[in-house]
Design an enzyme around this catalytic site. Structure first.
Site, PDB file in Angstrom:
ATOM      1  N   LYS A   1     -11.599  63.744  18.531  1.00 17.68           N
ATOM      2  CA  LYS A   1     -11.255  62.994  17.321  1.00 17.68           C
ATOM      3  C   LYS A   1      -9.822  62.436  17.324  1.00 17.68           C
ATOM      4  CE  LYS A   1     -14.876  64.322  14.182  1.00 17.68           C
ATOM      5  NZ  LYS A   1     -15.629  65.555  14.222  1.00 17.68           N
TER       6      LYS A   1
ATOM      7  N   PHE B   1     -20.041  73.392  13.244  1.00 16.90           N
ATOM      8  CA  PHE B   1     -20.468  72.127  13.847  1.00 16.90           C
ATOM      9  C   PHE B   1     -19.734  71.924  15.166  1.00 16.90           C
ATOM     10  CE2 PHE B   1     -20.368  67.550  14.636  1.00 16.90           C
ATOM     11  CZ  PHE B   1     -21.721  67.268  14.559  1.00 16.90           C
TER      12      PHE B   1
ATOM     13  N   ASP C   1     -13.084  75.476  18.756  1.00 15.45           N
ATOM     14  CA  ASP C   1     -13.414  74.062  18.667  1.00 15.45           C
ATOM     15  C   ASP C   1     -12.417  73.419  17.699  1.00 15.45           C
ATOM     16  OD1 ASP C   1     -14.344  71.572  17.974  1.00 15.45           O
ATOM     17  OD2 ASP C   1     -16.439  72.187  17.755  1.00 15.45           O
TER      18      ASP C   1
HETATM   19  C1  LIG Z   1     -16.777  65.862  15.084  1.00 23.43           C
HETATM   20  C2  LIG Z   1     -16.863  67.220  15.653  1.00 23.43           C
HETATM   21  C3  LIG Z   1     -17.511  67.466  16.877  1.00 23.43           C
HETATM   22  C4  LIG Z   1     -18.263  66.394  17.619  1.00 23.43           C
HETATM   23  O1  LIG Z   1     -17.438  65.419  18.138  1.00 23.43           O
HETATM   24  P1  LIG Z   1     -18.085  64.071  18.711  1.00 23.43           P
HETATM   25  O2  LIG Z   1     -16.910  63.284  19.191  1.00 23.43           O
HETATM   26  O3  LIG Z   1     -18.829  63.428  17.565  1.00 23.43           O
HETATM   27  O4  LIG Z   1     -19.021  64.440  19.785  1.00 23.43           O
HETATM   28  C5  LIG Z   1     -17.464  68.737  17.394  1.00 23.43           C
HETATM   29  N1  LIG Z   1     -16.839  69.727  16.740  1.00 23.43           N
HETATM   30  C6  LIG Z   1     -16.218  69.538  15.568  1.00 23.43           C
HETATM   31  C7  LIG Z   1     -15.508  70.677  14.918  1.00 23.43           C
HETATM   32  C8  LIG Z   1     -16.222  68.283  14.967  1.00 23.43           C
HETATM   33  O5  LIG Z   1     -15.628  68.103  13.785  1.00 23.43           O
END
Ligand SMILES: *Cc1c(COP(=O)(O)O)cnc(C)c1O
Length: 401
Positions: A250, A136, A221
């Site tokens: 986050k 994700f 990420d």
């Molecule tokens: C939550 C998340 C995202 C997206 O972040 P947003 O602030 O909602 O755009 C991207 N990568 C990972 C691994 C995430 O957990």
């Protein structure tokens, strides 16, 4: 105005389906709803509220900065952004930082940079991006397409091209697919949304080696894993693998929106003046708050505390499982923990979430069969114990029908 759950349906786009509980106040790892009912928070706003709710130092920073300077355009230099960038650079492999407002935007910048780097350094044919199933990376069209969940990326017309997905932890599959036409490999150093799945050490090290062999950039990420979540400041530090580009969001803002892309000077040089940007990226309020978050979390006490609190969670969850036999595995790292439902309860993670809310406990799911916990990194041990008692009651209700 009387705000109710029904009002959501009246005025909001229906892309979310929020719980009936309406929290109106938070403090530390506790939340209170409109009726004054108190909840223990094992969700942390999906791994965001890393210092809990309304941490006094964050409140103070926000108030102080709010009375000083809210916003400047990127035509001007702002102090909070440079202070935060300097601290991120000092604390990591990175030499350069780009600020955005969310995880998706940080990832969008990372992917655009990787494409630009490959184009300028090696030529137009080097544009393949390899990512992993169940991964994700956010909801912009580029990032959602790199994410490995077709449910999220299908149905919006033609997608950005030359993006391929393989199984996470399958090094042979990567070896078969990667080539000199690969521009980047993007992965989470612990899949969060995809079910709290850790990479094996061999996999992480192997991905790095294959990227090196084919001059492909490795993008980590760390939007969910970053800023102490796994017990290291960034998860890459616990894997002994250094990426070329890292994204953070986050927990970085502790509840205030911010995203960051970190990289080396040589790679960063390819985002020349005018090639990318963001109006709010580097906003002084966000950067001041994030600096305080980083100051608090990047300390041996807090990071080792995360590892100790992980043990409390694991012991508590194992004990619950001894009694009710509903999990096949407790996995994850630090305070990103997944309780994987066994065959008998497969697909029923939501039932456990709803039962938990009824017991005044907030938790999360990661897919249909994993219950996920991502509490404040400062959650007091008593709150963990009490929350686990509530969780046990919820488990009992689901298991006993
Ligand atoms: C939550 C998340 C995202 C997206 O972040 P947003 O602030 O909602 O755009 C991207 N990568 C990972 C691994 C995430 O957990």
């Amino acid at each position: 105005m009387n705000v109710t759950r029904d009002l959501f349906n009246d005025v909001m786009v229906p892309n979310y389906n929020p719980s009936a509980v309406i929290p109106v106040k938070g403090l530390g790892s506790r939340l209170w709803d409109q009726a004054g009912t108190e909840y223990i928070d094992f969700a942390g706003g999906i791994a965001v509220n890393a210092l809990g709710h309304c941490h006094p130092d964050l409140v103070n920073t926000l108030k102080t900065q709010g009375e000083t300077l809210w916003h400047l355009s990127n035509v001007l230099t702002n102090e909070p952004a440079l202070r935060l960038a300097k601290k991120l650079v000092d604390a990591t492999f990175a030499e350069k930082v780009f600020f955005a407002n969310s995880g998706a935007e940080a990832n969008e910048a990372a992917l655009k940079l990787a494409r630009r780097f490959a184009l300028e350094q090696y030529g137009a044919q080097k544009n393949q991006i390899i990512a992993f199933k169940q991964g994700f990376h956010g909801r912009t069209f580029f990032t959602v397409t790199v994410g490995g969940q077709p449910d999220y990326s299908d149905g919006f017309g033609p997608k950005p091209g030359n993006i391929d997905h393989i199984e996470f932890n399958d090094l042979a599959a990567l070896e078969a697919l990667i080539s000199d036409k690969t521009c980047a490999v993007m992965m989470e150093p612990l899949q969060g949304e995809g079910g709290v799945v850790s990479p094996t050490k061999e996999f992480a090290v192997g991905v790095r080696a294959l990227c090196d062999k084919h001059n492909a950039l490795l993008i980590f990420d760390e939007v969910q894993t970053g800023v102490g979540r796994t017990g290291d400041l960034y998860a890459y530090m616990g894997l002994d693998v250094v990426p070329d580009i890292l994204t953070s969001a986050k927990a970085l803002g502790g509840g205030f929106p911010i995203g960051a892309m970190l990289t080396t000077t040589a790679i960063a040089a390819h985002l020349k003046v005018g090639t990318h940007g963001s109006t709010y990226g580097g906003n002084p309020l966000a950067c001041a708050v994030a600096e305080t978050v980083l100051d608090i979390i990047n300390t041996p006490e807090v990071l080792s505390g995360v590892k100790q609190k992980e043990q409390l969670f694991r012991q508590g969850l194992e004990a619950i499982n001894q009694k009710y036999n509903c999990f096949s595995e407790i996995r994850g790292k630090g305070l990103l923990i997944g309780a994987v439902l066994n065959e008998q309860f497969k697909g029923r993670a939501r039932d456990f979430l709803v039962a938990s809310a009824n017991e005044q406990l907030m938790c999360l799911v990661a897919g249909a069969s994993v219950i996920r916990f991502a509490p404040s990194l400062l959650i007091p041990d008593e709150d963990i114990q009490q929350g686990l008692v509530r969780f046990e009651h919820a488990v009992a209700k689901v298991v006993n029908g």
